[in-house]
Design a protein around this motif. Sequence first.
Motif, PDB file in Angstrom:
ATOM      1  N   TRP A  22       0.886  -1.152  -0.073  1.00 28.92           N
ATOM      2  CA  TRP A  22      -0.034   0.103  -0.049  1.00 28.92           C
ATOM      3  C   TRP A  22       0.903   1.291   0.113  1.00 28.92           C
ATOM      4  N   GLU A  23       2.035   1.309   0.724  1.00 31.30           N
ATOM      5  CA  GLU A  23       3.068   2.426   0.540  1.00 31.30           C
ATOM      6  C   GLU A  23       3.499   2.447  -0.806  1.00 31.30           C
ATOM      7  N   THR A  24       3.614   1.473  -1.474  1.00 28.56           N
ATOM      8  CA  THR A  24       4.176   1.426  -2.789  1.00 28.56           C
ATOM      9  C   THR A  24       2.936   2.296  -3.884  1.00 28.56           C
ATOM     10  N   PRO A  72      -6.506  -5.542   1.810  1.00 34.68           N
ATOM     11  CA  PRO A  72      -5.958  -5.070   2.982  1.00 34.68           C
ATOM     12  C   PRO A  72      -4.715  -5.877   3.512  1.00 34.68           C
ATOM     13  N   PRO A  73      -3.900  -5.452   4.426  1.00 32.21           N
ATOM     14  CA  PRO A  73      -2.844  -6.202   4.875  1.00 32.21           C
ATOM     15  C   PRO A  73      -2.987  -7.290   5.798  1.00 32.21           C
ATOM     16  N   ARG A  74      -2.445  -8.583   5.621  1.00 32.49           N
ATOM     17  CA  ARG A  74      -2.912  -9.662   6.581  1.00 32.49           C
ATOM     18  C   ARG A  74      -1.970  -9.561   7.992  1.00 32.49           C
ATOM     19  N   CYS A  75      -0.848  -9.252   7.974  1.00 31.83           N
ATOM     20  CA  CYS A  75      -0.038  -9.481   9.155  1.00 31.83           C
ATOM     21  C   CYS A  75       0.775  -8.173   9.250  1.00 31.83           C
ATOM     22  N   PRO A  76       1.299  -7.976  10.504  1.00 37.10           N
ATOM     23  CA  PRO A  76       1.702  -6.578  10.857  1.00 37.10           C
ATOM     24  C   PRO A  76       2.956  -5.964  10.256  1.00 37.10           C
ATOM     25  N   LEU A  77       3.842  -6.910   9.844  1.00 38.20           N
ATOM     26  CA  LEU A  77       4.906  -6.341   9.512  1.00 38.20           C
ATOM     27  C   LEU A  77       5.504  -7.162   8.221  1.00 38.20           C
ATOM     28  N   ALA A  78       4.683  -7.209   7.205  1.00 41.64           N
ATOM     29  CA  ALA A  78       4.853  -7.926   5.901  1.00 41.64           C
ATOM     30  C   ALA A  78       6.021  -7.391   5.040  1.00 41.64           C
ATOM     31  N   GLU A  79       6.651  -8.125   4.334  1.00 38.59           N
ATOM     32  CA  GLU A  79       7.640  -7.786   3.050  1.00 38.59           C
ATOM     33  C   GLU A  79       6.671  -7.681   1.787  1.00 38.59           C
ATOM     34  N   ILE A  80       7.068  -7.032   0.940  1.00 42.00           N
ATOM     35  CA  ILE A  80       6.136  -6.764  -0.129  1.00 42.00           C
ATOM     36  C   ILE A  80       6.103  -8.093  -1.045  1.00 42.00           C
ATOM     37  N   GLU A  81       7.222  -8.885  -0.816  1.00 44.73           N
ATOM     38  CA  GLU A  81       7.031 -10.264  -1.746  1.00 44.73           C
ATOM     39  C   GLU A  81       5.790 -11.098  -0.857  1.00 44.73           C
ATOM     40  N   GLU A  82       5.665 -11.105   0.242  1.00 41.55           N
ATOM     41  CA  GLU A  82       4.560 -11.765   0.868  1.00 41.55           C
ATOM     42  C   GLU A  82       3.258 -11.383   0.316  1.00 41.55           C
ATOM     43  N   GLU A  83       3.078  -9.877   0.055  1.00 41.71           N
ATOM     44  CA  GLU A  83       1.829  -9.144  -0.391  1.00 41.71           C
ATOM     45  C   GLU A  83       1.752  -9.441  -1.848  1.00 41.71           C
ATOM     46  N   LEU A  84       2.635  -9.386  -2.617  1.00 41.97           N
ATOM     47  CA  LEU A  84       2.271  -9.270  -4.231  1.00 41.97           C
ATOM     48  C   LEU A  84       1.693 -10.610  -4.644  1.00 41.97           C
ATOM     49  N   PRO A  85       1.656 -11.773  -4.052  1.00 41.31           N
ATOM     50  CA  PRO A  85       0.782 -12.992  -4.450  1.00 41.31           C
ATOM     51  C   PRO A  85      -0.658 -12.585  -4.608  1.00 41.31           C
ATOM     52  N   ALA A  86      -0.961 -11.529  -3.668  1.00 41.77           N
ATOM     53  CA  ALA A  86      -2.583 -11.257  -3.856  1.00 41.77           C
ATOM     54  C   ALA A  86      -2.680 -10.720  -5.057  1.00 41.77           C
ATOM     55  N   THR A 187     -10.068 -11.454   5.513  1.00 42.65           N
ATOM     56  CA  THR A 187      -9.072 -10.347   6.025  1.00 42.65           C
ATOM     57  C   THR A 187      -9.861  -9.215   6.367  1.00 42.65           C
ATOM     58  N   PRO A 188      -9.733  -8.795   7.560  1.00 40.59           N
ATOM     59  CA  PRO A 188     -10.361  -7.598   8.353  1.00 40.59           C
ATOM     60  C   PRO A 188     -10.176  -6.392   7.389  1.00 40.59           C
ATOM     61  N   PRO A 189     -11.124  -5.294   7.532  1.00 35.72           N
ATOM     62  CA  PRO A 189     -11.075  -4.288   6.627  1.00 35.72           C
ATOM     63  C   PRO A 189      -9.951  -3.485   7.458  1.00 35.72           C
ATOM     64  N   CYS A 190      -9.322  -2.668   6.801  1.00 40.97           N
ATOM     65  CA  CYS A 190      -8.087  -1.581   7.186  1.00 40.97           C
ATOM     66  C   CYS A 190      -8.210  -0.137   7.099  1.00 40.97           C
ATOM     67  N   LEU A 191      -8.046   0.369   8.068  1.00 46.17           N
ATOM     68  CA  LEU A 191      -7.886   1.980   8.038  1.00 46.17           C
ATOM     69  C   LEU A 191      -6.404   2.431   7.760  1.00 46.17           C
ATOM     70  N   VAL A 192      -6.333   3.046   6.738  1.00 41.87           N
ATOM     71  CA  VAL A 192      -5.005   3.651   6.439  1.00 41.87           C
ATOM     72  C   VAL A 192      -5.125   5.075   6.765  1.00 41.87           C
ATOM     73  N   TYR A 193      -4.258   5.600   7.599  1.00 45.91           N
ATOM     74  CA  TYR A 193      -4.058   6.767   8.094  1.00 45.91           C
ATOM     75  C   TYR A 193      -2.611   7.583   8.046  1.00 45.91           C
ATOM     76  N   PRO A 194      -2.911   8.858   7.923  1.00 44.48           N
ATOM     77  CA  PRO A 194      -1.448   9.420   7.806  1.00 44.48           C
ATOM     78  C   PRO A 194      -0.412   9.315   8.961  1.00 44.48           C
ATOM     79  N   ALA A 195       0.718   8.671   8.871  1.00 46.38           N
ATOM     80  CA  ALA A 195       1.478   8.724   9.971  1.00 46.38           C
ATOM     81  C   ALA A 195       2.179   9.865  10.784  1.00 46.38           C
ATOM     82  N   ARG A 196       2.457   9.823  12.008  1.00 49.05           N
ATOM     83  CA  ARG A 196       3.078  10.844  12.520  1.00 49.05           C
ATOM     84  C   ARG A 196       4.395  11.253  12.218  1.00 49.05           C
TER      85      ARG A 196
END
Length: 283
Positions: A22-24, A72-86, A187-196
Amino acid sequence: MGDVRFGVDDLGRLRFAISPLWETVAALRATTDPGGHALHLPWLKQVLTKDTDPARRALLPHLAELPALAPPPRCPLAEIEEELPALAGPPELAAAVRAWWKAGVRPHWPRIRAVLEADLAYRTRQLSEDGIQEVLTRLHPRLRWAEDRLASADLPAGTLALDGLGITLAPSAFAARCVLLPARGGTPPCLVYPARAVGTLWERREETGDALARLLGRSRALLLSGTSTPSTTTALARRTGLSPGAVSQHLAVLRDAGLVTGHRYRREVYYRASELGASLLDA
């Protein structure tokens, strides 16, 4: 105006995540509106070049469809290669995302991730001290909590009932407002928000002073300066070039000296300069 309705079970199923995918996507969107992302101008000057242009232009036609295709992301600290299969359904799109990640985001990911990890550490500490409602309403000034609902003009119109799935909160360095990603495939819904503290993201990092290096040793002084925001051993190793083992040993010494403190979140420990350590850095 839209809102998210929480049940009793949902309040206990709040989790946090960092999503490189999602950052990409958000970073790509930022390149289409440099004026609206003035904080990222140092980064934009580096990525809006002829070297990165082919990867960026190949993905731009898909910008509108990516939110519907990427979950939406499935795990707390994923690497992008773990997310791309989606994105396995559209392999050409997955390849385009990977190319843009490598060209525009990966070279800067240690800095970006450090800011996101610092935000997670702050929110989890706030959750333990103030409770979930304070966490939710402080994510963005436009969010409001009323009875059992989180409402905002930024959310899709209507009511999203979580129905026991819970919700994931994901900080973003490039998001200008909150974005709600609907549940998908369990996968639960996700709220993306601006980081501090995004304003500090592209600040030049000066070398640690010679006096502090002579006092603590250059590696420990460098690590102490790196804990001005909460950071994990892995993040500090990436930023300093030290091995994770060496970082752990130096942090143990700094912690025993009262210069850093550790805060555990799930399987990670976040280190931050203590009041004494911060005073030493300031001096």
